[in-house]
Design a protein around this motif. Structure first.
Motif, PDB file in Angstrom:
ATOM      1  N   ARG A   1     104.924 -16.081 -78.912  1.00  0.00           N
ATOM      2  CA  ARG A   1     103.869 -15.560 -79.782  1.00  0.00           C
ATOM      3  C   ARG A   1     102.561 -16.326 -79.605  1.00  0.00           C
ATOM      4  NH1 ARG A   1     102.392 -17.030 -84.892  1.00  0.00           N
ATOM      5  NH2 ARG A   1     104.170 -18.443 -85.003  1.00  0.00           N
ATOM      6  N   GLN A   2     102.646 -17.648 -79.435  1.00  0.00           N
ATOM      7  CA  GLN A   2     101.432 -18.455 -79.286  1.00  0.00           C
ATOM      8  C   GLN A   2     100.649 -18.036 -78.034  1.00  0.00           C
ATOM      9  OE1 GLN A   2     101.898 -22.580 -78.337  1.00  0.00           O
ATOM     10  NE2 GLN A   2      99.880 -23.115 -79.126  1.00  0.00           N
ATOM     11  N   PHE A   3     101.360 -17.750 -76.951  1.00  0.00           N
ATOM     12  CA  PHE A   3     100.695 -17.302 -75.728  1.00  0.00           C
ATOM     13  C   PHE A   3      99.916 -16.019 -75.997  1.00  0.00           C
ATOM     14  CE2 PHE A   3     100.435 -14.658 -71.973  1.00  0.00           C
ATOM     15  CZ  PHE A   3      99.959 -15.533 -71.004  1.00  0.00           C
ATOM     16  N   ASP A   4     100.565 -15.053 -76.663  1.00  0.00           N
ATOM     17  CA  ASP A   4      99.909 -13.777 -76.957  1.00  0.00           C
ATOM     18  C   ASP A   4      98.674 -13.970 -77.826  1.00  0.00           C
ATOM     19  OD1 ASP A   4     101.830 -12.399 -75.484  1.00  0.00           O
ATOM     20  OD2 ASP A   4     103.111 -12.083 -77.228  1.00  0.00           O
ATOM     21  N   GLU A   5      98.762 -14.871 -78.804  1.00  0.00           N
ATOM     22  CA  GLU A   5      97.624 -15.125 -79.691  1.00  0.00           C
ATOM     23  C   GLU A   5      96.456 -15.764 -78.934  1.00  0.00           C
ATOM     24  OE1 GLU A   5      99.333 -17.510 -82.774  1.00  0.00           O
ATOM     25  OE2 GLU A   5     100.343 -15.798 -83.715  1.00  0.00           O
ATOM     26  N   VAL A   6      96.755 -16.764 -78.130  1.00  0.00           N
ATOM     27  CA  VAL A   6      95.701 -17.433 -77.357  1.00  0.00           C
ATOM     28  C   VAL A   6      95.081 -16.461 -76.364  1.00  0.00           C
ATOM     29  CG1 VAL A   6      95.239 -19.247 -75.650  1.00  0.00           C
ATOM     30  CG2 VAL A   6      96.645 -19.750 -77.655  1.00  0.00           C
TER      31      VAL A   6
ATOM     32  N   ALA B   1      94.889 -13.179 -76.552  1.00  0.00           N
ATOM     33  CA  ALA B   1      94.079 -12.196 -77.284  1.00  0.00           C
ATOM     34  C   ALA B   1      92.751 -12.810 -77.719  1.00  0.00           C
ATOM     35  CB  ALA B   1      94.851 -11.671 -78.491  1.00  0.00           C
ATOM     36  N   GLU B   2      92.788 -14.054 -78.162  1.00  0.00           N
ATOM     37  CA  GLU B   2      91.553 -14.727 -78.582  1.00  0.00           C
ATOM     38  C   GLU B   2      90.610 -14.927 -77.395  1.00  0.00           C
ATOM     39  OE1 GLU B   2      88.558 -16.478 -80.764  1.00  0.00           O
ATOM     40  OE2 GLU B   2      90.263 -15.271 -81.434  1.00  0.00           O
TER      41      GLU B   2
ATOM     42  N   LEU C   1      90.470 -13.132 -74.724  1.00  0.00           N
ATOM     43  CA  LEU C   1      89.977 -11.812 -74.356  1.00  0.00           C
ATOM     44  C   LEU C   1      88.828 -11.404 -75.279  1.00  0.00           C
ATOM     45  CD1 LEU C   1      90.268  -9.366 -72.517  1.00  0.00           C
ATOM     46  CD2 LEU C   1      92.008  -8.491 -74.061  1.00  0.00           C
ATOM     47  N   ARG C   2      88.987 -11.650 -76.588  1.00  0.00           N
ATOM     48  CA  ARG C   2      87.901 -11.360 -77.540  1.00  0.00           C
ATOM     49  C   ARG C   2      86.644 -12.165 -77.209  1.00  0.00           C
ATOM     50  NH1 ARG C   2      92.267 -11.052 -81.139  1.00  0.00           N
ATOM     51  NH2 ARG C   2      92.115 -13.257 -81.688  1.00  0.00           N
ATOM     52  N   GLU C   3      86.833 -13.434 -76.888  1.00  0.00           N
ATOM     53  CA  GLU C   3      85.697 -14.285 -76.535  1.00  0.00           C
ATOM     54  C   GLU C   3      84.978 -13.763 -75.290  1.00  0.00           C
ATOM     55  OE1 GLU C   3      87.496 -18.089 -76.026  1.00  0.00           O
ATOM     56  OE2 GLU C   3      87.591 -18.499 -78.184  1.00  0.00           O
ATOM     57  N   ALA C   4      85.745 -13.371 -74.270  1.00  0.00           N
ATOM     58  CA  ALA C   4      85.150 -12.863 -73.034  1.00  0.00           C
ATOM     59  C   ALA C   4      84.392 -11.567 -73.285  1.00  0.00           C
ATOM     60  CB  ALA C   4      86.236 -12.651 -71.982  1.00  0.00           C
ATOM     61  N   MET C   5      84.976 -10.685 -74.089  1.00  0.00           N
ATOM     62  CA  MET C   5      84.315  -9.413 -74.388  1.00  0.00           C
ATOM     63  C   MET C   5      83.037  -9.642 -75.196  1.00  0.00           C
ATOM     64  SD  MET C   5      87.653  -7.031 -75.035  1.00  0.00           S
ATOM     65  CE  MET C   5      86.778  -5.488 -75.169  1.00  0.00           C
ATOM     66  N   SER C   6      83.079 -10.578 -76.121  1.00  0.00           N
ATOM     67  CA  SER C   6      81.904 -10.909 -76.928  1.00  0.00           C
ATOM     68  C   SER C   6      80.795 -11.468 -76.047  1.00  0.00           C
ATOM     69  CB  SER C   6      82.282 -11.910 -78.013  1.00  0.00           C
ATOM     70  OG  SER C   6      81.144 -12.308 -78.735  1.00  0.00           O
ATOM     71  N   PHE C   7      81.151 -12.372 -75.139  1.00  0.00           N
ATOM     72  CA  PHE C   7      80.157 -12.935 -74.233  1.00  0.00           C
ATOM     73  C   PHE C   7      79.547 -11.841 -73.362  1.00  0.00           C
ATOM     74  CE2 PHE C   7      79.127 -14.367 -69.956  1.00  0.00           C
ATOM     75  CZ  PHE C   7      78.066 -15.211 -70.243  1.00  0.00           C
ATOM     76  N   THR C   8      80.396 -11.001 -72.773  1.00  0.00           N
ATOM     77  CA  THR C   8      79.906  -9.937 -71.908  1.00  0.00           C
ATOM     78  C   THR C   8      78.946  -9.021 -72.657  1.00  0.00           C
ATOM     79  OG1 THR C   8      81.925 -10.018 -70.598  1.00  0.00           O
ATOM     80  CG2 THR C   8      80.615  -8.010 -70.422  1.00  0.00           C
ATOM     81  N   LYS C   9      79.296  -8.692 -73.885  1.00  0.00           N
ATOM     82  CA  LYS C   9      78.427  -7.836 -74.697  1.00  0.00           C
ATOM     83  C   LYS C   9      77.087  -8.518 -74.963  1.00  0.00           C
ATOM     84  CE  LYS C   9      78.352  -5.040 -78.867  1.00  0.00           C
ATOM     85  NZ  LYS C   9      79.064  -4.614 -80.060  1.00  0.00           N
ATOM     86  N   SER C  10      77.110  -9.828 -75.153  1.00  0.00           N
ATOM     87  CA  SER C  10      75.875 -10.555 -75.474  1.00  0.00           C
ATOM     88  C   SER C  10      74.910 -10.631 -74.292  1.00  0.00           C
ATOM     89  CB  SER C  10      76.197 -11.968 -75.967  1.00  0.00           C
ATOM     90  OG  SER C  10      76.581 -12.816 -74.901  1.00  0.00           O
TER      91      SER C  10
END
Length: 120
Positions: free
Chosen positions: A89-94, A96-97, A99-108
């Motif tokens: 579960r920890q792997f999946d959480e890290v 996903a986080e 991935l969110r960070e990368a998508m946020s950066f790309t959007k910025s």
């Protein structure tokens, strides 16, 4: 099913012989050695002693039409003898986080005038 992969090692050094004819490489295993091994089949381009400052995990598998395959890789300092679950579960959480960070950066850094398809 667990799949093994080959680790390909080189030095993270520029291929001077290719870029600057007449100059010698500092090492026989330069940074583009991984590409030369995988793409061109040149096994001598990577270090057979499995040492170097650059490494790639080389997975080979057949993927049929309409199929998908997932490779999960986690780098750690734990040894094979330790009983650790690296993909829980920890792997999946890290993952996903990150991935969110990368998508946020790309959007910025993507101009608003760029379409969603072009941004991808």
């Amino acid at each position: 099913m667990r799949r093994r992969c080959t680790l390909l090692f080189t030095e993270n050094e520029t291929n001077h012989e290719l870029l600057f004819p007449g100059q010698k490489n500092e090492s026989p295993h330069v940074k583009d050695g991984i590409n030369n091994c995988v793409v061109h089949g040149n096994q001598g381009a990577v270090n057979p002693d499995e040492k170097g400052t650059k490494v790639a995990a080389h997975y080979q598998m057949d993927v049929g039409g309409g199929q998908t395959k997932v490779i999960r890789l986690r780098l750690s300092i734990s040894s094979q003898g330790q009983k650790v679950k690296p993909f829980g579960r920890q792997f999946d959480e890290v993952f996903a986080e990150r991935l969110r960070e990368a998508m946020s950066f790309t959007k910025s850094v993507t101009p608003p005038s760029v379409s969603e398809d072009a941004a991808r």
